[in-house]
Enzyme design. Structure first.
Site, PDB file in Angstrom:
ATOM      1  N   HIS A 195       0.863  -1.071   0.108  1.00  0.00           N
ATOM      2  CA  HIS A 195      -0.026   0.108   0.124  1.00  0.00           C
ATOM      3  C   HIS A 195       1.017   1.315  -0.094  1.00  0.00           C
ATOM      4  CE1 HIS A 195      -2.765  -2.897   2.533  1.00  0.00           C
ATOM      5  NE2 HIS A 195      -3.332  -2.434   1.212  1.00  0.00           N
ATOM      6  N   GLN A 217      -8.329  -7.521 -10.785  1.00  0.00           N
ATOM      7  CA  GLN A 217      -9.197  -6.505 -10.444  1.00  0.00           C
ATOM      8  C   GLN A 217      -8.587  -5.446 -11.057  1.00  0.00           C
ATOM      9  OE1 GLN A 217      -9.617  -5.230  -5.919  1.00  0.00           O
ATOM     10  NE2 GLN A 217      -7.667  -4.099  -6.541  1.00  0.00           N
ATOM     11  N   ARG A 243      -3.594 -10.319   4.361  1.00  0.00           N
ATOM     12  CA  ARG A 243      -4.029 -11.767   4.649  1.00  0.00           C
ATOM     13  C   ARG A 243      -2.674 -12.534   5.281  1.00  0.00           C
ATOM     14  NH1 ARG A 243      -8.314 -10.928   0.734  1.00  0.00           N
ATOM     15  NH2 ARG A 243     -10.087 -10.941   1.807  1.00  0.00           N
TER      16      ARG A 243
HETATM   17  P1  AMP Z   1      -6.441  -3.899  -0.562  1.00  0.00           P
HETATM   18  O1  AMP Z   1      -6.247  -3.033   0.704  1.00  0.00           O
HETATM   19  O2  AMP Z   1      -5.779  -5.045  -0.240  1.00  0.00           O
HETATM   20  O3  AMP Z   1      -7.690  -3.594  -1.151  1.00  0.00           O
HETATM   21  O4  AMP Z   1      -5.446  -3.244  -1.499  1.00  0.00           O
HETATM   22  C1  AMP Z   1      -5.458  -1.778  -1.926  1.00  0.00           C
HETATM   23  C2  AMP Z   1      -4.355  -1.479  -3.032  1.00  0.00           C
HETATM   24  O5  AMP Z   1      -3.118  -1.966  -2.793  1.00  0.00           O
HETATM   25  C3  AMP Z   1      -4.799  -2.349  -4.315  1.00  0.00           C
HETATM   26  O6  AMP Z   1      -4.885  -1.711  -5.197  1.00  0.00           O
HETATM   27  C4  AMP Z   1      -3.914  -3.652  -4.075  1.00  0.00           C
HETATM   28  O7  AMP Z   1      -3.770  -4.314  -5.504  1.00  0.00           O
HETATM   29  C5  AMP Z   1      -2.797  -2.836  -3.840  1.00  0.00           C
HETATM   30  N1  AMP Z   1      -1.903  -3.902  -3.206  1.00  0.00           N
HETATM   31  C6  AMP Z   1      -1.986  -5.023  -2.197  1.00  0.00           C
HETATM   32  N2  AMP Z   1      -0.910  -5.680  -2.168  1.00  0.00           N
HETATM   33  C7  AMP Z   1       0.012  -5.184  -2.774  1.00  0.00           C
HETATM   34  C8  AMP Z   1       1.361  -5.484  -3.165  1.00  0.00           C
HETATM   35  N3  AMP Z   1       1.941  -6.335  -2.432  1.00  0.00           N
HETATM   36  N4  AMP Z   1       2.146  -4.671  -3.802  1.00  0.00           N
HETATM   37  C9  AMP Z   1       1.404  -3.594  -4.736  1.00  0.00           C
HETATM   38  N5  AMP Z   1       0.211  -3.118  -4.631  1.00  0.00           N
HETATM   39  C10 AMP Z   1      -0.500  -4.091  -3.709  1.00  0.00           C
END
Ligand code: AMP
Length: 279
Positions: A34, A150, A184
């Protein structure tokens, strides 16, 4: 950093933000993945807006909505440190007002492997992203390549609805040993975490084979499934090798940019990962 909780307040605040406005939507439980999105948006935009909303509509029955990690105090500190100007952290009814009856569905998303495994998930994602884009009207919205399907669904949605926003794709951030960062990952046991490495290791093996000239889709998928399936705590959900926009599965030889993705449960925790293969 201003923290706003209502749709009316963010709509009113939008006019005061210096352009271009960058948006990073999140469900919180922030990690370096993030932060990389926030950092990039901070560097490219005049104002940085983030959202923090654990969206119930994108969790299926029996998924982890109730136990999804939540720590708003820590997240707020990290958002502020990352230079967020405005954080939108709405209550449920600000996104889904009483009588809410509209769902945004991207045709075909449910036929692709991730959508097939999580019925309703992408309609939940597409709906909340549409509401966020409508309320916050960012010039750019930043999403991680970690969630490859996504990203494809949101790209389609923005084109099809002619939304005036540029979707910016950001590279997956990994632990030094290769594990893709995910909110997760905190569910994993020590042994589960070790076995979870089979996802990135399998993808890396296929990437190396591809670089060495292997082009057969079935063989490339096989390299990933072999590694994941050999882990006793891992239950493979799918390995997919799709075209660059993830519209369909590749059969035969890979001749253009493709996305190799994998999903598995490791000790009950569902993990996804992917790499892009470029001939
Ligand atoms: P989430 O909080 O899981 O909905 O993720 C929010 C944003 O962070 C989404 O656009 C995800 O694709 C991105 N994201 C989650 N994990 C990663 C990662 N390891 N590297 C880059 N972006 C990520």
């Amino acid at each position: 950093m201003r923290v706003l909780r209502t749709a009316a307040a963010v709509r009113a605040a939008r006019a005061e933000l210096a352009p271009p406005v960058g948006l990073v939507p999140t469900m919180g439980a922030l990690h370096e993945g993030h932060l990389s999105l926030l950092l990039r948006a901070r560097g490219e935009c005049g104002s940085l807006v983030a959202s923090l909303f654990v969206n119930p509509a994108q969790f299926g029955p029996g998924e982890d909505f109730a136990r999804y990690p939540r720590d708003e105090e820590r997240d707020c500190r990290l958002f502020a440190e990352a230079g967020v100007d405005l954080l939108f952290a709405p209550a449920l009814e600000e996104i889904y007002p009483s009588g809410h009856a509209t769902t945004v569905a991207v045709t075909g998303a449910e036929e692709r492997p991730e959508g097939r495994s999580r019925p309703g998930h992408f309609a939940g994602v597409a709906t909340v992203v549409t509401v966020l884009l409508s309320l916050l009207a960012p010039d750019r919205a930043y999403f991680g390549e970690k969630d490859a399907q996504q990203l494809a669904v949101i790209g389609r949605l923005v084109r099809d609805l002619a939304l005036p926003v540029e979707v910016v794709a950001c590279a997956t951030v990994r632990e030094p040993d290769g594990l893709a960062l995910s909110s997760r990952n905190v569910y994993l046991s020590v042994e589960g975490r070790r076995q979870a490495l089979s996802l990135s290791a399998g993808l890396r093996a296929a990437e190396a084979a591809f670089a060495g000239g292997m082009r057969d889709a079935e063989q490339l998928r096989g390299l990933v499934s072999e590694r994941v399936s050999s882990q006793p705590l891992a239950v493979l959900d799918y390995v997919s090798l799709a075209d660059g926009e993830m519209r369909g599965e590749i059969e035969g030889a890979v001749s253009a940019e493709a996305v190799l993705s994998v999903a598995a449960r490791v000790g009950g925790t569902r993990l996804i990962d992917n790499v892009r293969l470029r001939p």
